[in-house]
Design a protein around this motif. Structure first.
Motif, PDB file in Angstrom:
ATOM      1  N   GLN A  86       0.816  -1.070   0.099  1.00 19.54           N
ATOM      2  CA  GLN A  86      -0.085  -0.080   0.112  1.00 19.54           C
ATOM      3  C   GLN A  86       0.815   1.348  -0.024  1.00 19.54           C
ATOM      4  O   GLN A  86       1.870   1.309   0.465  1.00 19.54           O
ATOM      5  N   CYS A 120      -9.560  -6.519   6.735  1.00 21.83           N
ATOM      6  CA  CYS A 120      -9.659  -5.266   6.249  1.00 21.83           C
ATOM      7  C   CYS A 120     -10.299  -4.392   7.041  1.00 21.83           C
ATOM      8  O   CYS A 120     -10.746  -3.083   6.755  1.00 21.83           O
ATOM      9  N   PHE A 123     -13.427  -1.485   6.213  1.00 17.56           N
ATOM     10  CA  PHE A 123     -12.845  -0.845   5.041  1.00 17.56           C
ATOM     11  C   PHE A 123     -14.061  -0.201   4.387  1.00 17.56           C
ATOM     12  O   PHE A 123     -15.146  -0.769   4.227  1.00 17.56           O
ATOM     13  N   SER A 124     -13.793   1.184   3.918  1.00 16.81           N
ATOM     14  CA  SER A 124     -14.696   1.765   3.072  1.00 16.81           C
ATOM     15  C   SER A 124     -13.933   2.775   2.294  1.00 16.81           C
ATOM     16  O   SER A 124     -12.764   3.056   2.773  1.00 16.81           O
ATOM     17  N   SER A 125     -14.539   3.353   1.264  1.00 14.52           N
ATOM     18  CA  SER A 125     -13.606   4.200   0.494  1.00 14.52           C
ATOM     19  C   SER A 125     -14.839   5.314  -0.027  1.00 14.52           C
ATOM     20  O   SER A 125     -15.817   4.974  -0.429  1.00 14.52           O
ATOM     21  N   ARG A 136     -15.544  -5.671   0.522  1.00 12.36           N
ATOM     22  CA  ARG A 136     -15.795  -6.021   1.831  1.00 12.36           C
ATOM     23  C   ARG A 136     -17.031  -6.942   1.928  1.00 12.36           C
ATOM     24  O   ARG A 136     -18.043  -6.357   1.710  1.00 12.36           O
ATOM     25  N   ASN A 140     -13.842  -7.177   8.775  1.00  6.90           N
ATOM     26  CA  ASN A 140     -12.511  -7.609   8.609  1.00  6.90           C
ATOM     27  C   ASN A 140     -12.398  -8.702   7.716  1.00  6.90           C
ATOM     28  O   ASN A 140     -11.806  -9.823   7.968  1.00  6.90           O
ATOM     29  N   CYS A 142     -12.630  -9.016   3.391  1.00  8.32           N
ATOM     30  CA  CYS A 142     -12.662  -8.623   2.260  1.00  8.32           C
ATOM     31  C   CYS A 142     -12.207  -9.369   1.130  1.00  8.32           C
ATOM     32  O   CYS A 142     -11.193 -10.464   1.392  1.00  8.32           O
ATOM     33  N   TYR A 160      -8.149   3.659  -3.357  1.00  5.96           N
ATOM     34  CA  TYR A 160      -9.188   3.847  -2.436  1.00  5.96           C
ATOM     35  C   TYR A 160      -8.986   5.357  -1.604  1.00  5.96           C
ATOM     36  O   TYR A 160      -7.998   5.853  -1.637  1.00  5.96           O
ATOM     37  N   SER A 162      -9.896   7.403   1.593  1.00  7.24           N
ATOM     38  CA  SER A 162     -10.315   7.405   3.050  1.00  7.24           C
ATOM     39  C   SER A 162      -9.259   8.337   3.810  1.00  7.24           C
ATOM     40  O   SER A 162      -8.415   8.776   3.476  1.00  7.24           O
ATOM     41  N   TYR A 166      -6.175   1.860   5.820  1.00 12.14           N
ATOM     42  CA  TYR A 166      -6.607   0.596   6.346  1.00 12.14           C
ATOM     43  C   TYR A 166      -5.392  -0.591   6.510  1.00 12.14           C
ATOM     44  O   TYR A 166      -5.278  -0.838   5.268  1.00 12.14           O
ATOM     45  N   MET A 168      -3.779  -4.052   5.939  1.00 13.17           N
ATOM     46  CA  MET A 168      -4.551  -5.332   5.327  1.00 13.17           C
ATOM     47  C   MET A 168      -3.525  -6.273   5.577  1.00 13.17           C
ATOM     48  O   MET A 168      -2.474  -6.215   5.520  1.00 13.17           O
TER      49      MET A 168
END
Length: 175
Positions: A86, A120, A123-125, A136, A140, A142, A160, A162, A166, A168
């Motif tokens: 990432q 994860c 997780f949101s974007s 997702r 937790n 994905c 993503y 945010s 996040y 991962m």
């Protein structure tokens, strides 16, 4: 003592300010922690052989960690064969930070890996992500590549948006 002219003082101040600005990226990248050692400019989290690298710059392919081949006894592949990288990328016009994620199948024995599930969190974007690439399922959990096989050396990537990164790691795979 010689008197300095205003022009000379201004030139020295501009030079000093420029040096400070140029050196800021070197110190703003943070410190990495790999297996309890501080290693420099890339942040990393290690959990059971899975490595998630965090970097505030787009240098996603730089690795400061030698990959140790997992012990294979009657196993074709393991979750350690999936690498997650990432890195921060330029923010959206609204100012929301963005992050690029690369998920790679690094199986040395030539195995395609499917059913890749990641831990994860929630997780949101703010920007939509193709659910065939990454989605997702629950807290937790994905799913990568819609559960389909990821070929040897294959990479899936997405961006993503945010307010924070996040972490991962691979929770399960199917060989």
């Amino acid at each position: 003592m010689r008197a300095f002219s205003k022009g000379r003082i201004a030139a020295v101040l501009v030079l000093l300010f420029s040096l400070i600005l140029l050196s800021m990226p070197l110190y703003s990248t943070g410190t990495s922690y790999i297996e309890g050692r501080s290693t420099g400019s890339i942040n990393s989290v290690s959990k059971g052989g899975n490595y998630t690298l965090f970097s505030p710059h787009r240098k996603l392919l730089r690795r400061s960690l030698a990959i140790v081949e997992p012990v294979r006894i009657a196993e074709k592949c393991t979750k350690a064969d999936i690498l997650i990288i990432q890195g921060a990328t330029p923010p959206l016009p609204s100012g929301i930070p963005t992050y690029t994620v690369e998920i790679m199948n690094a199986c040395a024995s030539g195995c395609d890996i499917s059913g890749i599930h990641l831990t994860c969190g929630w997780f949101s974007s703010a920007n939509p992500i193709n659910p065939n690439i990454f989605k997702r399922l629950s807290y937790n959990d994905c799913l990568v590549n819609d559960g389909k096989p990821l070929a040897v050396g294959g990479t899936i990537s997405f961006v993503y948006a945010s307010t924070y990164l996040y972490p991962m790691s691979v929770s399960s795979v199917f060989c």
